[in-house]
Design a protein around this motif. Structure first.
Motif, mmCIF file in Angstrom:
data_model
loop_
_atom_site.group_PDB
_atom_site.id
_atom_site.type_symbol
_atom_site.label_atom_id
_atom_site.label_comp_id
_atom_site.label_asym_id
_atom_site.label_seq_id
_atom_site.Cartn_x
_atom_site.Cartn_y
_atom_site.Cartn_z
ATOM 1 N N GLN A 111 -0.116 4.806 -61.510
ATOM 2 C CA GLN A 111 0.141 6.150 -60.959
ATOM 3 C C GLN A 111 -0.751 7.193 -61.613
ATOM 4 O OE1 GLN A 111 2.397 6.796 -58.606
ATOM 5 N NE2 GLN A 111 3.408 4.811 -58.515
ATOM 6 N N VAL A 112 -1.224 6.873 -62.819
ATOM 7 C CA VAL A 112 -1.988 7.874 -63.569
ATOM 8 C C VAL A 112 -3.490 7.741 -63.310
ATOM 9 C CG1 VAL A 112 -2.450 8.829 -65.865
ATOM 10 C CG2 VAL A 112 -0.193 7.864 -65.329
ATOM 11 N N CYS A 113 -4.038 6.513 -63.519
ATOM 12 C CA CYS A 113 -5.490 6.390 -63.414
ATOM 13 C C CYS A 113 -5.930 5.671 -62.134
ATOM 14 C CB CYS A 113 -6.057 5.663 -64.636
ATOM 15 S SG CYS A 113 -5.619 3.914 -64.674
ATOM 16 N N GLY A 114 -4.990 5.112 -61.390
ATOM 17 C CA GLY A 114 -5.332 4.514 -60.101
ATOM 18 C C GLY A 114 -5.905 3.108 -60.173
ATOM 19 N N LYS A 115 -5.940 2.495 -61.365
ATOM 20 C CA LYS A 115 -6.455 1.128 -61.470
ATOM 21 C C LYS A 115 -5.496 0.134 -60.825
ATOM 22 C CE LYS A 115 -9.467 1.211 -65.488
ATOM 23 N NZ LYS A 115 -9.440 1.308 -66.952
ATOM 24 N N ASN A 116 -6.062 -0.921 -60.256
ATOM 25 C CA ASN A 116 -5.247 -1.990 -59.690
ATOM 26 C C ASN A 116 -4.707 -2.832 -60.845
ATOM 27 O OD1 ASN A 116 -4.226 -4.328 -58.523
ATOM 28 N ND2 ASN A 116 -5.692 -4.236 -56.819
ATOM 29 N N MET A 117 -3.417 -2.745 -61.095
ATOM 30 C CA MET A 117 -2.809 -3.386 -62.265
ATOM 31 C C MET A 117 -2.743 -4.903 -62.148
ATOM 32 S SD MET A 117 -1.400 -0.511 -63.905
ATOM 33 C CE MET A 117 0.294 -0.662 -64.409
ATOM 34 N N ASN A 118 -3.045 -5.437 -60.940
ATOM 35 C CA ASN A 118 -3.105 -6.894 -60.805
ATOM 36 C C ASN A 118 -4.349 -7.440 -61.499
ATOM 37 O OD1 ASN A 118 -0.794 -7.203 -59.065
ATOM 38 N ND2 ASN A 118 -2.035 -6.276 -57.449
ATOM 39 N N TYR A 119 -5.380 -6.631 -61.585
ATOM 40 C CA TYR A 119 -6.663 -7.090 -62.150
ATOM 41 C C TYR A 119 -6.919 -6.576 -63.548
ATOM 42 C CZ TYR A 119 -7.483 -7.901 -57.172
ATOM 43 O OH TYR A 119 -7.374 -8.295 -55.869
ATOM 44 N N GLU A 120 -6.517 -5.352 -63.812
ATOM 45 C CA GLU A 120 -6.810 -4.811 -65.129
ATOM 46 C C GLU A 120 -5.620 -4.050 -65.679
ATOM 47 O OE1 GLU A 120 -10.270 -2.297 -64.847
ATOM 48 O OE2 GLU A 120 -10.023 -2.026 -62.709
ATOM 49 N N GLN A 121 -5.639 -3.956 -66.977
ATOM 50 C CA GLN A 121 -4.575 -3.217 -67.634
ATOM 51 C C GLN A 121 -5.133 -1.893 -68.103
ATOM 52 O OE1 GLN A 121 -2.362 -5.466 -70.620
ATOM 53 N NE2 GLN A 121 -0.887 -5.374 -68.958
ATOM 54 N N VAL A 139 -3.172 -12.630 -39.825
ATOM 55 C CA VAL A 139 -3.707 -11.266 -39.720
ATOM 56 C C VAL A 139 -4.058 -10.763 -41.116
ATOM 57 C CG1 VAL A 139 -2.399 -10.603 -37.659
ATOM 58 C CG2 VAL A 139 -1.387 -10.242 -39.906
ATOM 59 N N TYR A 140 -4.973 -9.815 -41.181
ATOM 60 C CA TYR A 140 -5.273 -9.160 -42.452
ATOM 61 C C TYR A 140 -4.428 -7.903 -42.547
ATOM 62 C CZ TYR A 140 -9.423 -12.039 -43.254
ATOM 63 O OH TYR A 140 -10.267 -13.066 -43.484
ATOM 64 N N LEU A 141 -3.655 -7.807 -43.615
ATOM 65 C CA LEU A 141 -2.842 -6.611 -43.830
ATOM 66 C C LEU A 141 -3.285 -5.924 -45.116
ATOM 67 C CD1 LEU A 141 0.755 -7.941 -43.042
ATOM 68 C CD2 LEU A 141 -0.880 -6.847 -41.500
ATOM 69 N N THR A 142 -2.894 -4.668 -45.240
ATOM 70 C CA THR A 142 -3.190 -3.918 -46.461
ATOM 71 C C THR A 142 -1.908 -3.809 -47.263
ATOM 72 O OG1 THR A 142 -4.884 -2.675 -45.300
ATOM 73 C CG2 THR A 142 -4.093 -1.747 -47.353
ATOM 74 N N CYS A 143 -1.983 -4.258 -48.515
ATOM 75 C CA CYS A 143 -0.801 -4.235 -49.379
ATOM 76 C C CYS A 143 -0.342 -2.795 -49.579
ATOM 77 C CB CYS A 143 -1.128 -4.892 -50.714
ATOM 78 S SG CYS A 143 0.244 -4.815 -51.883
ATOM 79 N N SER A 144 0.970 -2.563 -49.423
ATOM 80 C CA SER A 144 1.477 -1.199 -49.538
ATOM 81 C C SER A 144 1.544 -0.740 -50.996
ATOM 82 C CB SER A 144 2.858 -1.095 -48.892
ATOM 83 O OG SER A 144 3.751 -1.978 -49.516
ATOM 84 N N ARG A 145 1.397 -1.678 -51.950
ATOM 85 C CA ARG A 145 1.439 -1.276 -53.363
ATOM 86 C C ARG A 145 0.052 -1.120 -53.968
ATOM 87 N NH1 ARG A 145 5.803 -5.234 -55.897
ATOM 88 N NH2 ARG A 145 7.570 -4.482 -54.690
ATOM 89 N N CYS A 146 -0.829 -2.131 -53.748
ATOM 90 C CA CYS A 146 -2.134 -2.080 -54.434
ATOM 91 C C CYS A 146 -3.281 -1.777 -53.475
ATOM 92 C CB CYS A 146 -2.389 -3.396 -55.176
ATOM 93 S SG CYS A 146 -2.706 -4.784 -54.057
ATOM 94 N N LEU A 147 -2.979 -1.681 -52.186
ATOM 95 C CA LEU A 147 -3.965 -1.339 -51.156
ATOM 96 C C LEU A 147 -5.040 -2.407 -50.946
ATOM 97 C CD1 LEU A 147 -4.404 2.496 -51.889
ATOM 98 C CD2 LEU A 147 -2.719 1.365 -50.454
ATOM 99 N N ASP A 148 -4.871 -3.578 -51.523
ATOM 100 C CA ASP A 148 -5.790 -4.687 -51.256
ATOM 101 C C ASP A 148 -5.519 -5.267 -49.870
ATOM 102 O OD1 ASP A 148 -7.447 -4.880 -53.370
ATOM 103 O OD2 ASP A 148 -6.563 -6.726 -54.218
#
Ligand SMILES: [Zn+2]
Ligand SMILES: [Zn+2]
Length: 167
Positions: A137-147, A56-65
């Motif tokens: 939490q501040v800028c909303g960037k996905n920290m898995n991909y960018e810093q 199944v496809y799920l949505t990650c509860s941390r990064c929303l991917d």
């Protein structure tokens, strides 16, 4: 997919692949549902045991991917005719707690049952990976991909305050 009760003998083996696009909770499926079930006939009930697997496809509860999640589970439930179902309101409530599904007439519809059994195996807080860094939490960037520099600047602010405090 409908199974006629008359066609079921004791120790009937039911297996195959069920094509479903989505589950009733709107989760998308990335594969057909593969099932292998053994049905035992008792006096008033059918005992059904076996195995289910699907992706199944799920949505990650941390990064929303969205990410594919493999479900491979044993199932063990009973089925009973709707005519034998308890009708008192307090018993109606209990029905949900028991692993019993009800069928109407002489036919069993398999899809809603498999759907339900899959949903029981979906984690409440799915994670794309254990080490998922989530969104800033501040800028909303996905920290898995960018810093981003948000936590760094936050550290500096704290560091400054600490320095001032210690002085
Ligand atoms: Zn994630
Ligand atoms: Zn940030």
């Amino acid at each position: 997919m409908i199974i006629k009760l008359l066609d079921i003998e004791d120790n009937f083996v039911l297996k195959g692949n069920l094509e479903m696009a989505t589950l009733s909770n709107a989760c998308k499926l990335a594969s057909p549902v593969h099932y292998e079930l053994v049905i035992k006939k008792n006096k008033d009930t059918l005992s059904i045991k076996g195995n289910l697997d699907c992706i199944v496809y799920l949505t990650c509860s941390r990064c929303l991917d969205e990410f594919p999640y493999m479900i491979n589970t044993k199932v063990d439930f009973k089925m009973m005719s709707q005519d034998l179902a308890p009708h008192e309101p307090e018993l109606e409530l209990k029905r949900d707690e028991m692993d019993i599904y009800y069928y109407e007439g002489n036919e069993i519809e398999l899809e809603p049952i498999l759907n339900e059994e899959i949903m029981l195996n979906i984690p409440i807080k799915p994670l794309c990976k254990e080490s998922c860094k989530g969104l800033c939490q501040v800028c909303g960037k996905n920290m898995n991909y960018e810093q981003c520099d948000c936590s760094k600047s936050l550290d500096t602010v704290l560091g400054e305050k600490l320095k001032n405090f210690l002085n």
